[in-house]
Design an enzyme around this catalytic site. Structure first.
Site, PDB file in Angstrom:
ATOM      1  CB  THR A  87      -0.357   0.248   1.152  1.00 12.93           C
ATOM      2  OG1 THR A  87      -1.820  -0.958   1.288  1.00 12.93           O
ATOM      3  CG2 THR A  87      -1.881   1.263   1.017  1.00 12.93           C
ATOM      4  CE  LYS A 162      -5.268  -1.226   2.299  1.00 11.16           C
ATOM      5  NZ  LYS A 162      -5.774  -2.389   2.714  1.00 11.16           N
ATOM      6  CE  LYS A 237       1.971   1.999   4.623  1.00  7.77           C
ATOM      7  NZ  LYS A 237       2.126   0.999   3.351  1.00  7.77           N
TER       8      LYS A 237
HETATM    9  P1  NAD Z   1       6.013  -6.006   7.454  1.00  2.10           P
HETATM   10  O1  NAD Z   1       7.387  -4.990   7.758  1.00  2.10           O
HETATM   11  O2  NAD Z   1       5.238  -6.746   8.331  1.00  2.10           O
HETATM   12  O3  NAD Z   1       6.628  -6.185   6.131  1.00  2.10           O
HETATM   13  C1  NAD Z   1       7.376  -5.750   5.134  1.00  2.10           C
HETATM   14  C2  NAD Z   1       8.927  -6.386   4.995  1.00  2.10           C
HETATM   15  O4  NAD Z   1       9.520  -6.120   4.147  1.00  2.10           O
HETATM   16  C3  NAD Z   1      10.117  -6.800   6.051  1.00  2.10           C
HETATM   17  O5  NAD Z   1       9.892  -8.217   6.390  1.00  2.10           O
HETATM   18  C4  NAD Z   1      10.793  -5.812   5.738  1.00  2.10           C
HETATM   19  O6  NAD Z   1      12.145  -6.771   6.426  1.00  2.10           O
HETATM   20  C5  NAD Z   1      10.887  -6.506   4.831  1.00  2.10           C
HETATM   21  N1  NAD Z   1      11.329  -5.033   3.691  1.00  2.10           N
HETATM   22  C6  NAD Z   1      11.507  -3.705   3.599  1.00  2.10           C
HETATM   23  N2  NAD Z   1      13.081  -3.333   3.642  1.00  2.10           N
HETATM   24  C7  NAD Z   1      12.811  -4.218   2.164  1.00  2.10           C
HETATM   25  C8  NAD Z   1      13.716  -3.985   1.149  1.00  2.10           C
HETATM   26  N3  NAD Z   1      14.479  -2.531   0.594  1.00  2.10           N
HETATM   27  N4  NAD Z   1      14.582  -4.849   0.603  1.00  2.10           N
HETATM   28  C9  NAD Z   1      13.997  -6.558   1.064  1.00  2.10           C
HETATM   29  N5  NAD Z   1      13.057  -6.760   1.772  1.00  2.10           N
HETATM   30  C10 NAD Z   1      12.506  -5.607   2.540  1.00  2.10           C
HETATM   31  O7  NAD Z   1       4.287  -5.478   6.613  1.00  2.10           O
HETATM   32  P2  NAD Z   1       3.403  -6.200   6.247  1.00  2.10           P
HETATM   33  O8  NAD Z   1       1.713  -6.294   7.550  1.00  2.10           O
HETATM   34  O9  NAD Z   1       4.122  -7.789   5.464  1.00  2.10           O
HETATM   35  O10 NAD Z   1       2.593  -5.130   5.309  1.00  2.10           O
HETATM   36  C11 NAD Z   1       3.528  -4.911   3.876  1.00  2.10           C
HETATM   37  C12 NAD Z   1       2.133  -4.013   2.694  1.00  2.10           C
HETATM   38  O11 NAD Z   1       1.068  -4.636   2.624  1.00  2.10           O
HETATM   39  C13 NAD Z   1       2.573  -2.171   3.020  1.00  2.10           C
HETATM   40  O12 NAD Z   1       2.121  -1.667   2.169  1.00  2.10           O
HETATM   41  C14 NAD Z   1       1.766  -2.369   4.818  1.00  2.10           C
HETATM   42  O13 NAD Z   1       0.499  -1.648   4.320  1.00  2.10           O
HETATM   43  C15 NAD Z   1      -0.047  -3.627   3.556  1.00  2.10           C
HETATM   44  N6  NAD Z   1      -1.110  -4.419   4.003  1.00  2.10           N
HETATM   45  C16 NAD Z   1      -0.278  -4.829   5.006  1.00  2.10           C
HETATM   46  C17 NAD Z   1      -1.715  -4.816   6.066  1.00  2.10           C
HETATM   47  C18 NAD Z   1      -1.478  -6.023   7.637  1.00  2.10           C
HETATM   48  O14 NAD Z   1      -2.136  -6.752   7.690  1.00  2.10           O
HETATM   49  N7  NAD Z   1       0.156  -6.503   7.668  1.00  2.10           N
HETATM   50  C19 NAD Z   1      -3.137  -5.513   4.967  1.00  2.10           C
HETATM   51  C20 NAD Z   1      -3.213  -4.608   3.950  1.00  2.10           C
HETATM   52  C21 NAD Z   1      -2.624  -3.980   3.141  1.00  2.10           C
END
Ligand code: NAD
Length: 289
Positions: A87, A162, A237
């Site tokens: 997102t 979204k 966010k």
């Molecule tokens: P998270 O922080 O758990 O996971 C993000 C991952 O990206 C981490 O494992 C981190 O180590 C990795 N990362 C960061 N920088 C990096 C890089 N340069 N190269 C490689 N890996 C890297 O976040 P999440 O909860 O999995 O969310 C991911 C996306 O999905 C976000 O944009 C969030 O807004 C969206 N989202 C999350 C949810 C939820 O409930 N968690 C729901 C809908 C949408």
């Protein structure tokens, strides 16, 4: 088909697990170095994107998606597809899509709804922006990770859908919480209010599926000490993204702005890791029975 996947956090990790379970070859990279069984781990984002048909990113922010895009696009084969499921800002998604396309790649933005539970269950809703041909190319893979796959239109439109959805959710959960606290103050049982609202014009997903009080309606984070679910920090966010987007078109979304302020304060008070429905707790404390 070879798939590259970058960003295996709360969402990406179970999404990769589902792809592997469906028999797909997944090459993965995450800075944490944490990979599920069956994923082929890579040493960098560049490494993971070489000689792949499709590269999927699931990253925390637009700034990180931009950096990773700059890193991977030069390595990706011409004609391959870059799908960003994070997102992020609408304008960042459009900018990255233009860069990808000018390098001979297909690009789609495909943010999701459904949280980590939906990611584990493979029931996410994907909101997809991009060319029709790219949409049909990625759809079978999204169907492995999701239950509903909706083509929203041009590049960036997945992100628009979204943030609009979550602006509605952020506003309705606050209104729902206020209604439950008000009802109790006026001596109406929460159970009765749920029965009425869930079958009347005040119904919403926030009330019917995600009731913010324990023991009412289907099982929700309120029944699990408000553990997320979907955290208040992630709701903030998305609300901030909606406000940024509304500024770009000069439209004042007053309810969205109020919901943003509400979650900003709530997170500043140290509640960012709680489920977003826990906004009811300070209302209950402020208005003791
Ligand atoms: P998270 O922080 O758990 O996971 C993000 C991952 O990206 C981490 O494992 C981190 O180590 C990795 N990362 C960061 N920088 C990096 C890089 N340069 N190269 C490689 N890996 C890297 O976040 P999440 O909860 O999995 O969310 C991911 C996306 O999905 C976000 O944009 C969030 O807004 C969206 N989202 C999350 C949810 C939820 O409930 N968690 C729901 C809908 C949408």
């Amino acid at each position: 088909m070879k798939i590259g996947f970058i960003g295996l956090g709360n969402m990406g990790y179970p999404m990769v697990e589902n792809l592997i379970e469906a028999g797909k070859e997944v090459h993965a990279f995450d800075v944490s170095g944490n990979y599920p069984d069956g994923a082929i781990s890579c040493s960098s984002a560049g490494d993971v994107s070489k000689e792949k048909d499709i590269v999927i990113t699931m990253l925390p922010s637009g700034a990180i998606v931009s950096d990773v895009a700059n890193e991977i696009i030069p390595f990706m084969d011409e004609g391959s597809l870059f799908a960003d499921c994070s997102t992020i800002e609408v304008d960042t998604a459009i900018r990255v899509s233009k860069i990808a396309q000018s390098n001979g790649l297909d690009f789609i933005d495909a943010p999701v709804s459904g949280g980590s539970l939906g990611a584990k269950a493979g029931t996410l809703t994907f909101m997809v922006g991009g060319e029709e041909t790219a949409f049909h190319r990625i759809k079978p893979l999204l169907e492995i990770m999701g239950g509903k796959i909706i083509h929203c239109g041009h590049s960036g439109s997945g992100q628009v859908a979204k943030i609009c959805n979550n602006m509605i959710l952020g506003s309705t959960i606050i209104a729902t919480c206020e209604a439950y606290v008000l009802a109790k103050k006026l001596n109406l049982d929460h159970e009765v209010l749920f029965e009425v609202v869930s079958q009347s014009s005040g119904y919403s997903w926030a009330n019917n599926v995600y009731c913010p009080l324990p023991g009412i309606g289907p099982h929700s984070p309120a029944d699990n000490d408000y553990k997320p679910g979907f955290s208040a920090a992630l709701m903030l966010k998305d609300l901030l993204l909606s406000q940024k987007a509304s500024e770009t078109v000069g439209f004042n979304t007053e309810m969205g702005a109020q919901a943003t302020d509400y979650y900003r304060k709530f997170c500043e008070e140290g509640n960012g890791d709680m489920d977003f429905s826990s906004v009811i707790l300070p209302m209950l404390e402020k208005q003791p029975e």
